[in-house]
Scaffold this active site. Structure first.
Site, mmCIF file in Angstrom:
data_model
loop_
_atom_site.group_PDB
_atom_site.id
_atom_site.type_symbol
_atom_site.label_atom_id
_atom_site.label_comp_id
_atom_site.label_asym_id
_atom_site.label_seq_id
_atom_site.Cartn_x
_atom_site.Cartn_y
_atom_site.Cartn_z
ATOM 1 C CE LYS A 18 36.134 36.141 24.497
ATOM 2 N NZ LYS A 18 34.925 36.858 24.855
ATOM 3 C CE LYS B 110 39.008 37.565 31.403
ATOM 4 N NZ LYS B 110 37.959 38.375 30.768
ATOM 5 C CE LYS C 252 30.731 36.525 31.141
ATOM 6 N NZ LYS C 252 30.225 37.821 31.442
HETATM 7 P P1 ATP Z 1 34.708 36.087 29.433
HETATM 8 O O1 ATP Z 1 35.564 35.983 30.652
HETATM 9 O O2 ATP Z 1 33.638 35.055 29.354
HETATM 10 O O3 ATP Z 1 35.483 36.240 28.172
HETATM 11 P P2 ATP Z 1 34.221 38.656 30.457
HETATM 12 O O4 ATP Z 1 33.689 38.338 31.808
HETATM 13 O O5 ATP Z 1 35.615 39.118 30.313
HETATM 14 O O6 ATP Z 1 33.900 37.435 29.538
HETATM 15 P P3 ATP Z 1 32.321 40.791 30.310
HETATM 16 O O7 ATP Z 1 31.240 40.103 31.024
HETATM 17 O O8 ATP Z 1 31.819 41.648 29.227
HETATM 18 O O9 ATP Z 1 33.345 39.766 29.720
HETATM 19 O O10 ATP Z 1 33.188 41.661 31.300
HETATM 20 C C1 ATP Z 1 32.592 42.726 31.988
HETATM 21 C C2 ATP Z 1 33.603 43.496 32.766
HETATM 22 O O11 ATP Z 1 34.217 42.667 33.753
HETATM 23 C C3 ATP Z 1 34.748 44.088 31.930
HETATM 24 O O12 ATP Z 1 35.003 45.405 32.379
HETATM 25 C C4 ATP Z 1 35.914 43.204 32.245
HETATM 26 O O13 ATP Z 1 37.142 43.875 32.121
HETATM 27 C C5 ATP Z 1 35.632 42.835 33.687
HETATM 28 N N1 ATP Z 1 36.254 41.568 34.049
HETATM 29 C C6 ATP Z 1 35.999 40.360 33.507
HETATM 30 N N2 ATP Z 1 36.756 39.401 34.080
HETATM 31 C C7 ATP Z 1 37.531 40.034 35.002
HETATM 32 C C8 ATP Z 1 38.530 39.587 35.922
HETATM 33 N N3 ATP Z 1 38.871 38.322 35.989
HETATM 34 N N4 ATP Z 1 39.097 40.500 36.736
HETATM 35 C C9 ATP Z 1 38.743 41.810 36.678
HETATM 36 N N5 ATP Z 1 37.809 42.288 35.822
HETATM 37 C C10 ATP Z 1 37.206 41.421 34.994
#
Ligand code: ATP
Ligand code: LTN
Length: 330
Positions: free
Chosen positions: A113, A195, A198
């Site tokens: 980030k 990964k 969003k």
């Molecule tokens: P960003 O992708 O914008 O950096 P994020 O979606 O990783 O944000 P959070 O919204 O806080 O951040 O994530 C919430 C939960 O979703 C966490 O437990 C994270 O590990 C899980 N998560 C996020 N993206 C994935 C993914 N692509 N596959 C599986 N789990 C995910």
């Protein structure tokens, strides 16, 4: 006997993807019957990336409505907004005092980030994992259901718990991550090496939990696969492997059963079916979500009661911590 504690959080930083659902929220629902679960909307974490205030407010309510629409029941678990329980920020400060800069510097999420915003790097992004450790340690948490990307942050939370316990005497439970075998890392549909996120600029790379059926069909049809043409679960075919994980999460069918069903059928039929299982899995959630967003009074009752309950537990830990580090009782 008291039930073991589960804690997890999701950031209100935009629309939630099926990665958030499969990696996190879906498992939250499965755990609520057997554990004392705390599920937080981590707005303090969200501001480590610049947010538009009115969007942050809206996104926060949307995550709460998504929690509820996905099946979390406020009678069974504690749902709350992080900034409503001030103890999270206070415990972070104390934990900052035992955190090593070197270890925070090695966090891959921080490295990634910070690379994106090299110019105006803020200090909160750097201490983000310490706040996450405070969230978890505050409730004497046993298990933390998260996606694979949070493993390193969990390791830090464990280190901080052990370091504090060694320095000041036994205070925190040392938490364990709960990461599932399949679906712990849902990948970007356009670039299956990354990964699904969003915050990606290309909307074809993710599916939002609120996407309509035609959008889902279009995004899955455009998902990058390969020229091999066989539906097989292997690292050599990351795009197909990812679609199989998504299919498995929404249908409950085993990976073996999926391989058997699509043997010799090519990708067209498989992709059509992946889209349909996502659509039918999300349909009841989307319907309930719309009802909930129409009922702001109910959402307010849920987060108020949740905060009250969380606050009670949090203050017990914070008081103990303050006493141990040598602060005079007020
Ligand atoms: P960003 O992708 O914008 O950096 P994020 O979606 O990783 O944000 P959070 O919204 O806080 O951040 O994530 C919430 C939960 O979703 C966490 O437990 C994270 O590990 C899980 N998560 C996020 N993206 C994935 C993914 N692509 N596959 C599986 N789990 C995910
Ligand atoms: N950093 C997490 C969100 C998060 C969290 C937590 C997860 C904040 N506090 C406590 C589990 C437990 C992320 O997924 N980006």
């Amino acid at each position: 006997m008291a039930r073991k504690v589960v804690f997890s959080g999701v950031q209100p930083s935009g629309g939630l993807t099926i990665g958030n659902y499969i990696g996190a929220i879906k498992n939250f629902v499965d755990l609520q019957d057997s554990y004392d679960c705390y599920y937080c909307i981590v707005d303090l974490h969200a501001i480590t990336i610049p947010q538009v205030p009115k969007d942050l407010r809206k996104n926060t309510l949307e995550v709460l409505a998504t929690y509820l629409a996905s099946g979390l029941d406020p009678k069974k678990c504690t749902l709350f907004i992080q900034s409503h329980v001030e103890a999270h920020a206070e415990l972070t400060w104390v934990l900052n005092s035992i955190s090593y800069m070197g270890q925070l510097n090695r966090m891959t999420q921080y490295k990634e980030k910070s690379r994106k915003s090299e110019e105006n790097l803020n200090a909160a992004l750097f201490t983000y994992p310490v706040l996450m450790a405070a969230d978890i340690l505050m409730y004497q948490t046993e298990f933390v259901p998260v996606g694979d990307d949070q493993k390193q942050h969990l390791e830090l939370a464990r280190d901080l718990a052990e370091r504090f316990n060694n320095r000041y005497s036994e205070t925190f439970k040392v938490p364990e991550p709960l990461i599932q075998q399949f679906g712990a890392r849902i990948m970007d549909l356009q670039n299956p090496g990354d990964k699904m996120s969003k915050s990606n600029q290309n909307e074809n790379s993710y599916i939002l939990m609120l996407d309509d059926p035609d959008t889902i069909r279009r995004k899955i049809r455009r998902a990058i696969t390969d020229s091999i043409g066989e539906v097989i679960y292997t690292d050599d075919q990351p795009g197909i492997k990812n679609l199989m994980n998504i299919y498995n999460a929404f249908s409950g069918d085993s990976i073996d059963a999926i391989e058997d069903r699509y043997r010799g059928l090519g990708y067209g039929k498989f992709k059509d079916d992946v889209a349909e299982v996502i659509i039918s899995g999300l349909k009841p959630i989307q319907e309930r979500y719309i009802e909930l967003m129409d009922n702001k009074d109910y959402l307010e009752t849920v987060y108020r009661q949740g905060a009250e309950k969380a606050q009670f537990t949090a203050m017990k830990t914070l008081r103990k911590v303050y006493r141990k580090v040598g602060f005079i009782q007020k």
